[in-house]
Design a protein around this motif. Structure first.
Motif, PDB file in Angstrom:
ATOM      1  N   ALA A   1      -5.796  -6.372  -1.319  1.00 37.75           N
ATOM      2  CA  ALA A   1      -5.065  -7.436  -0.631  1.00 37.75           C
ATOM      3  C   ALA A   1      -3.565  -7.206  -0.760  1.00 37.75           C
ATOM      4  O   ALA A   1      -2.791  -7.466   0.171  1.00 37.75           O
ATOM      5  N   PHE A   2      -3.150  -6.702  -1.909  1.00 34.10           N
ATOM      6  CA  PHE A   2      -1.734  -6.375  -2.116  1.00 34.10           C
ATOM      7  C   PHE A   2      -1.275  -5.324  -1.105  1.00 34.10           C
ATOM      8  O   PHE A   2      -0.262  -5.497  -0.425  1.00 34.10           O
ATOM      9  N   VAL A   3      -2.014  -4.227  -1.007  1.00 35.94           N
ATOM     10  CA  VAL A   3      -1.664  -3.154  -0.066  1.00 35.94           C
ATOM     11  C   VAL A   3      -1.676  -3.680   1.364  1.00 35.94           C
ATOM     12  O   VAL A   3      -0.753  -3.419   2.143  1.00 35.94           O
ATOM     13  N   ARG A   4      -2.702  -4.413   1.695  1.00 38.34           N
ATOM     14  CA  ARG A   4      -2.827  -4.949   3.049  1.00 38.34           C
ATOM     15  C   ARG A   4      -1.668  -5.881   3.383  1.00 38.34           C
ATOM     16  O   ARG A   4      -1.092  -5.823   4.475  1.00 38.34           O
ATOM     17  N   SER A   5      -1.290  -6.733   2.449  1.00 38.89           N
ATOM     18  CA  SER A   5      -0.219  -7.702   2.681  1.00 38.89           C
ATOM     19  C   SER A   5       1.127  -7.011   2.894  1.00 38.89           C
ATOM     20  O   SER A   5       1.907  -7.411   3.763  1.00 38.89           O
ATOM     21  N   VAL A   6       1.385  -5.967   2.111  1.00 42.04           N
ATOM     22  CA  VAL A   6       2.649  -5.234   2.244  1.00 42.04           C
ATOM     23  C   VAL A   6       2.744  -4.591   3.620  1.00 42.04           C
ATOM     24  O   VAL A   6       3.762  -4.700   4.312  1.00 42.04           O
ATOM     25  N   PHE A   7       1.688  -3.917   4.048  1.00 38.15           N
ATOM     26  CA  PHE A   7       1.705  -3.241   5.343  1.00 38.15           C
ATOM     27  C   PHE A   7       1.697  -4.233   6.503  1.00 38.15           C
ATOM     28  O   PHE A   7       2.281  -3.980   7.556  1.00 38.15           O
ATOM     29  N   GLU A   8       1.044  -5.375   6.301  1.00 41.68           N
ATOM     30  CA  GLU A   8       0.990  -6.399   7.349  1.00 41.68           C
ATOM     31  C   GLU A   8       2.374  -6.933   7.673  1.00 41.68           C
ATOM     32  O   GLU A   8       2.645  -7.346   8.794  1.00 41.68           O
ATOM     33  N   THR A   9       3.248  -6.948   6.687  1.00 42.09           N
ATOM     34  CA  THR A   9       4.614  -7.416   6.894  1.00 42.09           C
ATOM     35  C   THR A   9       5.300  -6.628   7.996  1.00 42.09           C
ATOM     36  O   THR A   9       6.182  -7.131   8.693  1.00 42.09           O
ATOM     37  N   PHE A  10       4.875  -5.381   8.170  1.00 38.83           N
ATOM     38  CA  PHE A  10       5.474  -4.504   9.176  1.00 38.83           C
ATOM     39  C   PHE A  10       4.509  -4.246  10.335  1.00 38.83           C
ATOM     40  O   PHE A  10       4.545  -3.199  10.980  1.00 38.83           O
ATOM     41  N   ASN A  11       3.646  -5.236  10.585  1.00 36.59           N
ATOM     42  CA  ASN A  11       2.726  -5.200  11.729  1.00 36.59           C
ATOM     43  C   ASN A  11       1.775  -4.013  11.721  1.00 36.59           C
ATOM     44  O   ASN A  11       1.388  -3.508  12.769  1.00 36.59           O
ATOM     45  N   MET A  12       1.413  -3.569  10.538  1.00 35.05           N
ATOM     46  CA  MET A  12       0.410  -2.511  10.436  1.00 35.05           C
ATOM     47  C   MET A  12      -0.799  -3.066   9.707  1.00 35.05           C
ATOM     48  O   MET A  12      -0.719  -3.435   8.536  1.00 35.05           O
ATOM     49  N   ASN A  13      -1.898  -3.166  10.413  1.00 36.38           N
ATOM     50  CA  ASN A  13      -3.094  -3.789   9.864  1.00 36.38           C
ATOM     51  C   ASN A  13      -4.013  -2.764   9.206  1.00 36.38           C
ATOM     52  O   ASN A  13      -4.382  -1.761   9.807  1.00 36.38           O
ATOM     53  N   LEU A  14      -4.378  -3.044   7.963  1.00 36.49           N
ATOM     54  CA  LEU A  14      -5.330  -2.217   7.227  1.00 36.49           C
ATOM     55  C   LEU A  14      -6.559  -3.053   6.911  1.00 36.49           C
ATOM     56  O   LEU A  14      -6.483  -4.284   6.854  1.00 36.49           O
ATOM     57  N   PRO A  15      -7.702  -2.413   6.683  1.00 35.69           N
ATOM     58  CA  PRO A  15      -8.906  -3.162   6.312  1.00 35.69           C
ATOM     59  C   PRO A  15      -8.687  -3.952   5.022  1.00 35.69           C
ATOM     60  O   PRO A  15      -7.762  -3.673   4.259  1.00 35.69           O
ATOM     61  N   ARG A  16      -9.538  -4.901   4.759  1.00 36.52           N
ATOM     62  CA  ARG A  16      -9.361  -5.791   3.605  1.00 36.52           C
ATOM     63  C   ARG A  16      -9.696  -5.130   2.284  1.00 36.52           C
ATOM     64  O   ARG A  16      -9.025  -5.384   1.276  1.00 36.52           O
ATOM     65  N   VAL A  17     -10.733  -4.289   2.228  1.00 36.73           N
ATOM     66  CA  VAL A  17     -11.163  -3.733   0.946  1.00 36.73           C
ATOM     67  C   VAL A  17     -10.750  -2.267   0.814  1.00 36.73           C
ATOM     68  O   VAL A  17     -10.601  -1.547   1.801  1.00 36.73           O
ATOM     69  N   SER A  18     -10.583  -1.821  -0.421  1.00 38.87           N
ATOM     70  CA  SER A  18     -10.068  -0.474  -0.688  1.00 38.87           C
ATOM     71  C   SER A  18     -10.973   0.624  -0.138  1.00 38.87           C
ATOM     72  O   SER A  18     -10.484   1.648   0.348  1.00 38.87           O
ATOM     73  N   ALA A  19     -12.290   0.436  -0.213  1.00 34.96           N
ATOM     74  CA  ALA A  19     -13.211   1.459   0.284  1.00 34.96           C
ATOM     75  C   ALA A  19     -13.016   1.697   1.780  1.00 34.96           C
ATOM     76  O   ALA A  19     -13.122   2.830   2.262  1.00 34.96           O
ATOM     77  N   ASP A  20     -12.720   0.632   2.501  1.00 44.85           N
ATOM     78  CA  ASP A  20     -12.484   0.768   3.944  1.00 44.85           C
ATOM     79  C   ASP A  20     -11.079   1.301   4.218  1.00 44.85           C
ATOM     80  O   ASP A  20     -10.869   2.056   5.175  1.00 44.85           O
ATOM     81  N   GLN A  21     -10.125   0.922   3.398  1.00 44.93           N
ATOM     82  CA  GLN A  21      -8.770   1.457   3.549  1.00 44.93           C
ATOM     83  C   GLN A  21      -8.773   2.970   3.355  1.00 44.93           C
ATOM     84  O   GLN A  21      -7.986   3.693   3.981  1.00 44.93           O
ATOM     85  N   ALA A  22      -9.671   3.451   2.501  1.00 44.32           N
ATOM     86  CA  ALA A  22      -9.770   4.882   2.225  1.00 44.32           C
ATOM     87  C   ALA A  22     -10.249   5.677   3.433  1.00 44.32           C
ATOM     88  O   ALA A  22     -10.117   6.907   3.466  1.00 44.32           O
ATOM     89  N   LYS A  23     -10.786   4.999   4.428  1.00 45.38           N
ATOM     90  CA  LYS A  23     -11.262   5.677   5.641  1.00 45.38           C
ATOM     91  C   LYS A  23     -10.142   5.878   6.652  1.00 45.38           C
ATOM     92  O   LYS A  23     -10.318   6.575   7.652  1.00 45.38           O
ATOM     93  N   GLU A  24      -8.989   5.265   6.389  1.00 43.26           N
ATOM     94  CA  GLU A  24      -7.859   5.363   7.305  1.00 43.26           C
ATOM     95  C   GLU A  24      -7.005   6.589   6.993  1.00 43.26           C
ATOM     96  O   GLU A  24      -7.006   7.102   5.883  1.00 43.26           O
TER      97      GLU A  24
END
Length: 210
Positions: A115-138
């Motif tokens: 959620a920390f990683v997602r929130s930081v990137f969301e600030t700059f209009n870049m959407n990442l998945p909610r959980v780390s396992a899914d973020q790892a697929k990006e």
């Protein structure tokens, strides 16, 4: 209306900031850095159409051989833009330092790693998945030697090689060791060297999503 080469640089940089995405790196010309953007002749038609679509302008394709000096200028502008974006990204991440960890938490009152990683990137209009396992697929997988500020690093804290933790590369310390900012269960949001006795054993890989 036809734009000048400098106009092209401005348009592309504006697109970069708006979309928060980087252009593809090409290493065909030795004097360009690995982060340089050097359009290949066969890709210019596609790139021109994209620019026309975004900016509603007619842009003349650039002959990369005849206009190499202009490409150097464009590389420089894009590189500075990318550095500026990464600087803003890390400054936002640093505002969370000290925030306590909370499993499933998504606010500054308590937040987990993904959620920390997602929130930081969301600030700059870049959407990442909610959980780390899914973020790892990006993004694109990279080595730790290639890793730079803004890249993501993934860990397996539960064994089995399955991603269960994520952080953002913060830079390198005075010894050249990669550091990352993340929300740890014991200390909340902190900056940690990747060689840490706990995290070093659980590190999996780094990925570039910018």
């Amino acid at each position: 209306m036809k734009t000048s080469l400098l106009g092209m640089a401005t348009i592309i940089c504006t697109m970069f900031i708006t979309s928060c995405s980087s252009l593809t790196s090409v290493s065909e010309v030795k004097e360009y850095s690995s982060r340089s953007f050097v359009p290949q002749t066969r890709l210019m038609e596609t790139q021109t159409k994209l620019i026309n679509k975004r900016a509603n302008l007619e842009v003349e394709p650039v002959n990369t051989k005849e206009e190499s000096s202009s490409m150097v200028l464009l590389n420089s502008v894009l590189d500075e833009t990318n550095n500026l974006f990464t600087e803003f990204l890390l400054k936002e991440a640093e505002t969370y330092i000290g925030t306590p960890y909370r499993y499933g938490g998504t606010t500054r009152n308590g937040i987990d790693c993904s959620a920390f990683v997602r929130s930081v990137f969301e600030t700059f209009n870049m959407n990442l998945p909610r959980v780390s396992a899914d973020q790892a697929k990006e993004g694109q997988r990279i080595s730790t030697d290639e890793a730079r500020e803004g890249d993501l690093v993934f860990f397996a804290t539960r064994g089995g090689g399955r991603v269960s933790h994520v952080g953002i590369v913060h830079g390198r310390n005075e010894n050249g060791v990669l550091t990352f900012i993340h929300s740890s269960t014991s200390q909340g949001v902190i900056i940690t060297p990747i060689t840490d006795s706990y995290w070093g054993k659980r590190f999996l890989y780094a990925k570039r999503v910018l």
